[in-house]
Design a protein around this motif. Sequence first.
Motif, short mmCIF file in Angstrom:
data_model
loop_
_atom_site.label_atom_id
_atom_site.label_comp_id
_atom_site.label_asym_id
_atom_site.label_seq_id
_atom_site.Cartn_x
_atom_site.Cartn_y
_atom_site.Cartn_z
N MET A 1 -6.89 -1.76 -4.79
CA MET A 1 -5.96 -2.33 -4.78
C MET A 1 -5.39 -3.31 -3.75
N SER A 2 -4.60 -2.38 -3.28
CA SER A 2 -4.29 -2.83 -1.82
C SER A 2 -4.84 -3.30 -0.07
N ILE A 3 -6.14 -3.09 -0.72
CA ILE A 3 -7.20 -3.84 0.60
C ILE A 3 -7.48 -5.24 0.46
N ALA A 4 -7.30 -5.49 -1.25
CA ALA A 4 -7.50 -7.32 -1.85
C ALA A 4 -6.66 -7.68 -1.19
N GLY A 34 1.63 -16.76 4.24
CA GLY A 34 1.56 -15.26 5.18
C GLY A 34 3.02 -14.66 4.99
N LEU A 35 4.30 -15.35 6.00
CA LEU A 35 5.44 -14.45 5.63
C LEU A 35 5.64 -14.30 4.56
N PHE A 36 5.69 -14.99 3.32
CA PHE A 36 7.20 -14.83 2.48
C PHE A 36 5.59 -13.19 1.67
N LEU A 37 4.37 -13.41 1.57
CA LEU A 37 3.10 -12.37 1.38
C LEU A 37 3.73 -11.57 1.94
N SER A 38 4.01 -11.22 2.80
CA SER A 38 3.74 -10.27 4.01
C SER A 38 4.91 -9.32 3.62
N GLY A 39 6.19 -10.56 3.78
CA GLY A 39 7.65 -10.25 3.76
C GLY A 39 7.68 -9.20 2.39
N ALA A 40 7.73 -9.87 1.00
CA ALA A 40 7.02 -9.42 -0.03
C ALA A 40 6.42 -8.23 -0.19
N GLY A 42 4.93 -6.41 2.17
CA GLY A 42 5.61 -4.90 3.66
C GLY A 42 7.22 -4.50 2.84
N GLY A 43 8.06 -5.01 2.41
CA GLY A 43 9.18 -4.91 1.96
C GLY A 43 9.07 -4.19 0.91
N LEU A 44 7.89 -3.92 0.02
CA LEU A 44 7.72 -3.35 -1.21
C LEU A 44 7.20 -1.63 -0.69
N TYR A 45 6.51 -1.22 0.32
CA TYR A 45 6.54 -0.42 1.05
C TYR A 45 7.79 0.08 1.89
N LEU A 46 8.06 -1.04 2.07
CA LEU A 46 9.10 -0.19 3.09
C LEU A 46 9.86 0.73 2.01
N LEU A 47 10.51 0.04 0.71
CA LEU A 47 11.10 0.38 0.01
C LEU A 47 10.79 1.87 -0.46
N MET A 48 9.59 1.58 -1.16
CA MET A 48 8.99 2.80 -1.39
C MET A 48 8.86 4.20 -0.20
N THR A 49 8.97 3.94 1.03
CA THR A 49 8.75 4.64 2.33
C THR A 49 10.68 5.52 1.75
N ALA A 73 0.03 -3.52 5.18
CA ALA A 73 1.20 -4.07 4.67
C ALA A 73 2.15 -3.65 5.91
N THR A 74 3.42 -2.38 5.73
CA THR A 74 4.51 -2.45 6.87
C THR A 74 4.21 -2.57 8.03
N VAL A 75 2.41 -1.93 8.21
CA VAL A 75 2.30 -2.95 10.27
C VAL A 75 2.04 -4.19 10.24
N LEU A 76 1.62 -5.17 9.19
CA LEU A 76 1.67 -6.55 9.68
C LEU A 76 2.63 -7.20 9.06
#
Length: 96
Positions: A1-4, A34-40, A42-49, A73-76
């Motif tokens: 799922m995350s790859i998609a 793309g910026l909006f999707l990356s923020g959403a 990547g931000g979710l993964y940062l919260l999980m970390t 996603a965080t790196v992106l």
Amino acid sequence: MSIAVLLVISATYLMGAKSLVAGRREGLSFLMGGLFLSGAVGGLYLLMTGADWLMYLLGEVEDFALLSEISPATVLLIVALPLVPMMRKMTRGMAW
């Protein structure tokens, strides 16, 4: 799922970059998306970390390996952050 999800975000960036390199402003919306999707995402993964780190601090888990917690996603998101000033410059004075 995350790859998609990463493929969708990357395709959005590539579509925007292709149009902007050609000199057309239609790519601006793809870049914003793309910026909006990356923020959403990547931000979710940062919260999980951060939640995993907090669990480590509270003693719920035995170890916390930051390198295993970092997702693509965080790196992106980190790679895309320099695009924000460019987007602000391109959209300044634009009638919405």
